[in-house]
Design an enzyme around this catalytic site. Structure first.
Site, PDB file in Angstrom:
ATOM      1  N   HIS A 158     -53.373-120.277-153.794  1.00 43.99           N
ATOM      2  CA  HIS A 158     -53.013-119.745-152.482  1.00 43.99           C
ATOM      3  C   HIS A 158     -51.868-118.763-152.544  1.00 43.99           C
ATOM      4  CE1 HIS A 158     -55.432-123.126-151.087  1.00 43.99           C
ATOM      5  NE2 HIS A 158     -55.443-122.577-149.898  1.00 43.99           N
ATOM      6  N   GLY A 159     -51.332-118.522-153.716  1.00 42.38           N
ATOM      7  CA  GLY A 159     -50.230-117.588-153.821  1.00 42.38           C
ATOM      8  C   GLY A 159     -48.903-118.297-153.732  1.00 42.38           C
TER       9      GLY A 159
END
Lengths: 350, 442
Positions: free
Chosen positions: B330-331
């Site tokens: 998801h970063g």
């Protein structure tokens, strides 16, 4: 004639009547009614009356907007000596406050904002002809980070424009007070414009933002009331400048020696100091504080008795309230209650 | 004047929110749907396979450009990098771990150095899908599930498959190759596409126009100051949930429309792709059920390629590593990382506690629903339902708490902390209490 024939004739005339109304009779009646209504509304300037006759559907919305402004004014000043009450007791397009005070500045701004707000809302709901969705925002990329825009958003520009045309139509004399009113009307509209809210939601895999849907919403009118109240607190004292040989005021400048700075277009302005509002004076929109309810325990508060009553003192009224309490049901079969009482004191200015 | 009357509110909601939302919802995706359909139809023309792969690459590129414009180069770069690694390591047996590390480095560099937050936030989803596809392909090659390195056009066709490139979901390489064979057009296929599309628009409307105004306009509950905080948190949470369902159903639509997402058993073809199960999230049995029902393909991916491989280090470590991998995909967002890590602890503690209770009480109170032939003595007693109901309520509270701070834009770390402080760190404390309870009954 026989009974059947009479009924038949009645039906024919009824149908013809309905057809006549459909074809345009009703429009004529509506136009006539609008003309009569516009002439009967007190407080409308001649130019406003013309607008009223050409846009009868809008005049109701304008009335609602002005009333909303007055209600908000009364809410914001409910604890002060001046509480906006003289205005509401007459027509919604009431008399002008003669004194060009800070209170008058607030009143003009809040009513202009109210009218603009009401017109914009009516446009969004489709209740007004000649305006509907904000068409600039349909199917185009807005400058907001390149997001694709779409759908029907509140068209505030139409509301602002209409409010300007209608409210400013009253200010036809060239005087310092006229300039003040025009300026403060514009402040009210600017506050509305700058507080339009853009609501967006992101949609994408696991909360990312691959796509977004946006729409603008009108702020709650109370928020505008609070913002304008803050501006009222820091209103600017101005005076007119006569820049031509005709000796008529051309623009307003801040009232300071040797200063020619103009007020900012987001500042409320006034040209006369406020009276103390202790005594009734219709020129300043004051009904005085005699009989106003105040709070004895508050010191140095606008609602406190010392300030509210202007040192004249206050009357104390005592009230007793009696009610049934601690009721119990006894088997079988009656209810027995105790009697409770409470004594309260209410203070009103002398 | 404090608030609009309910009738006036609903009028304004209709014209100010429902209409623009539907209009924008369709306006932004109709081209994507059209390209998926064209791709599907063209595959039915009996083209040679490499032309089929090529057509979906073209469609995928155009779609990426449609949504991300020139920023799509980052997705392209990632896919080229992945193929380069696969090709260079074609004789190795550790392509999976090596490719995973490479992708991790790329994503970290990308996030920290190469582009601004807004851009990254837009295409994070697509990057995630590409990364998952490449990693799964690498591990499948290691295990022999895929027998040889695919040709460049096959690889790019898989990565840029128009049905999954924007809104996901992840599908395996073998599923993609099955789709390329192109099943017949049928009523059930068309109906599946239409129904998923309608569901996605419905979820979009709920996310934008119903959830944010749930209290007191739709449900006249006002509550005191404390309750109002939780009601507002629930509104935010619900809005975020339905945004996820919108994307999930949209992913179902595009995937099915493009010809993937079916199961086949002895000539019996079913178009039954399911990405999210909203009912299992909104009326949860347990947090375990919630996290799997949120995104089924991603759950399968994490289970297959992370959890099982990490299980040798112990189940707790495996769970934490799984959530860490999810957070990295998801970063580098503190907010998402914090939510996922908290979620990891919550699900682990609930799982072990219910397992222990199930053993002690000999009852069906596990995190997952018991099959009908389980050997527990107590199945349908009232107190069994009460225990399960209590855990469901807890799950609902956790969901409200964790979802309360999702915003259209990424929040900063202080925002997450601030939000959880507002809610008195309730879920954290409850989870800690349950853990203490679990240790006591060991």
């Amino acid at each position: 004639m026989s009974r059947k024939t009479r009924r038949w004739m009645f039906h024919i005339f009824l149908c013809l009547g309905i057809i006549y109304l459909k074809m345009g009779g009703f429009s004529t009646v509506l136009a006539l009614g609008a003309s009569i209504i516009c002439n009967k509304i007190p407080g409308l300037a001649p130019r406003q009356r013309i607008i009223c006759q050409s846009r009868p559907d809008a005049i109701i919305v304008i009335g609602e907007g002005a009333q909303m402004g007055i209600n908000e004014c009364q809410f914001q000043f409910k604890h002060g000596r001046w509480n906006c009450s003289a205005l509401g007791e007459r027509t919604v397009f009431g008399k002008e406050l003669k004194v060009g005070s800070k209170e008058a500045a607030f009143m003009y701004a809040i009513i202009a904002a109210g009218v603009a707000h009401a017109i914009t809302s009516a446009c969004t709901r489709g209740n007004l002809s000649e305006c509907s969705c904000d068409k600039d925002k349909q199917g185009f990329y807005a400058h907001d980070n390149g997001w694709k825009w779409g759908g029907c958003s509140a068209d505030v520009r139409y509301g602002l424009g209409f409010s300007k045309v209608f409210m400013d139509a009253k200010e036809i004399k060239h005087s310092a007070r006229t300039l003040m009113n025009l300026h403060n009307n514009e402040v009210g509209r600017k506050v509305l414009e700058r507080n339009m809210r853009l609501e967006c939601k992101c949609h994408g895999v696991s909360g990312s933002c691959a796509t977004r849907t946006c729409w603008t919403t009108l702020p709650k009118f109370r928020e505008l009331g609070y913002i304008l109240k803050d501006k009222y607190t820091s209103a600017i004292h101005v005076e007119p400048v006569k820049a031509t040989r005709h000796k008529r005021p051309t623009f307003l400048k801040i009232k300071k020696p040797y200063s020619y700075r103009k007020p900012m277009d987001t500042d409320l302005v006034y040209i006369e100091k406020s009276p103390n509002y202790c005594e009734a004076d219709l020129r300043s929109g004051s009904i005085g504080t005699q009989g106003r309810v105040c709070n004895k325990t508050l010191m140095h508060h606008p609602n406190g008795c010392d300030l509210m009553c202007c040192g004249r003192g206050y009357n104390t009224h005592q009230y007793s309230r009696v009610w049934q309490c601690n009721c119990k049901f006894f088997w079988c079969c009656y209810v027995k209650c105790n009697t409770c009482s409470e004594r309260t004191e209410v203070y009103t200015c002398k | 004047m404090g608030s609009l009357s309910r009738q006036a509110f609903f009028q304004e909601l209709g014209s100010g929110c429902l209409l623009p939302t539907v209009q924008q919802g369709l306006e932004q995706v109709w081209q994507l749907l059209l390209i998926c359909l064209v791709c599907r139809l063209s595959w039915r023309l009996g083209l040679p396979n490499f032309l089929k792969h090529l057509s979906t690459v073209v469609g995928g590129f155009y779609t990426l450009y449609l949504f991300f414009e020139l920023h799509m180069v980052w997705v392209v770069l990632l896919s080229l990098l992945c193929y380069l690694i696969l090709f260079l390591c074609r004789h190795s047996s550790s392509r999976g771990p090596f490719l995973s590390i490479t992708i991790l480095i790329y994503l970290l560099l990308g996030e920290l150095h190469m582009m601004d937050t807004t851009t990254w936030h837009k295409m994070r989803g697509s990057q995630m899908v590409v990364a998952m596809k490449a990693v799964s392909l690498a591990f499948d090659l290691d295990k022999g599930i895929v027998d040889k390195v695919p040709s460049p056009v096959e690889f790019m066709g898989y990565i840029y498959f128009v049905g999954t490139v924007i809104f996901g979901p992840w599908i395996s390489f073998n599923s993609y190759m099955d789709a390329v064979e192109s099943r017949k057009l049928s009523v059930s296929w068309f109906m599946k596409s239409v129904i998923s599309c309608v569901k996605s628009q419905l979820c979009l409307l709920i996310s934008n126009c119903v959830a944010p105004y749930l209290f007191p306009y739709f449900i006249p509950v006002f509550g005191n100051k404390l309750l109002r905080k939780w009601l507002q948190a629930y509104e935010n949470s619900l809005s975020f949930h339905f945004s996820n369902y919108f994307v999930s159903f949209l992913g179902e639509t595009t995937t099915t429309l493009a010809g993937a997402g079916f199961t086949e058993e002895k000539d019996n073809l079913k178009w039954d792709m399911t990405i999210a199960k909203p009912l299992y999230v909104e009326f949860p049995r347990s947090m375990v059920e919630v996290v799997t029902s949120w995104n089924l393909p991603m759950s399968r991916w994490l289970n297959t390629y992370v959890f099982r491989k990490a299980l040798r280090y112990g189940s707790f470590t495996a769970i934490i590593m799984t959530y860490t991998a999810s957070a990295l995909l998801h970063g580098l967002s503190f907010h998402i990382g914090a939510v996922l890590l908290t979620l990891g602890f919550i699900t682990y503690i609930e799982h072990v506690l219910r397992k222990r209770l199930s053993a002690i009480l000999n009852a069906c109170v596990l995190s997952k629903r018991c099959p009908s032939d389980c050997k527990h003595r107590h199945k349908k007693e009232l107190w069994v339902y009460l225990i399960n109901g209590t855990f469901s309520m807890l799950a609902l509270l956790h969901l409200t708490y964790l979802g309360s701070d999702f915003r259209p834009q990424d929040g900063v770390a202080s925002h997450t902390i601030q939000k959880w402080t507002q809610l008195s760190w309730t879920s954290h404390w409850l989870t800690f209490a349950l853990w203490v309870f679990y240790r006591l009954i060991l």
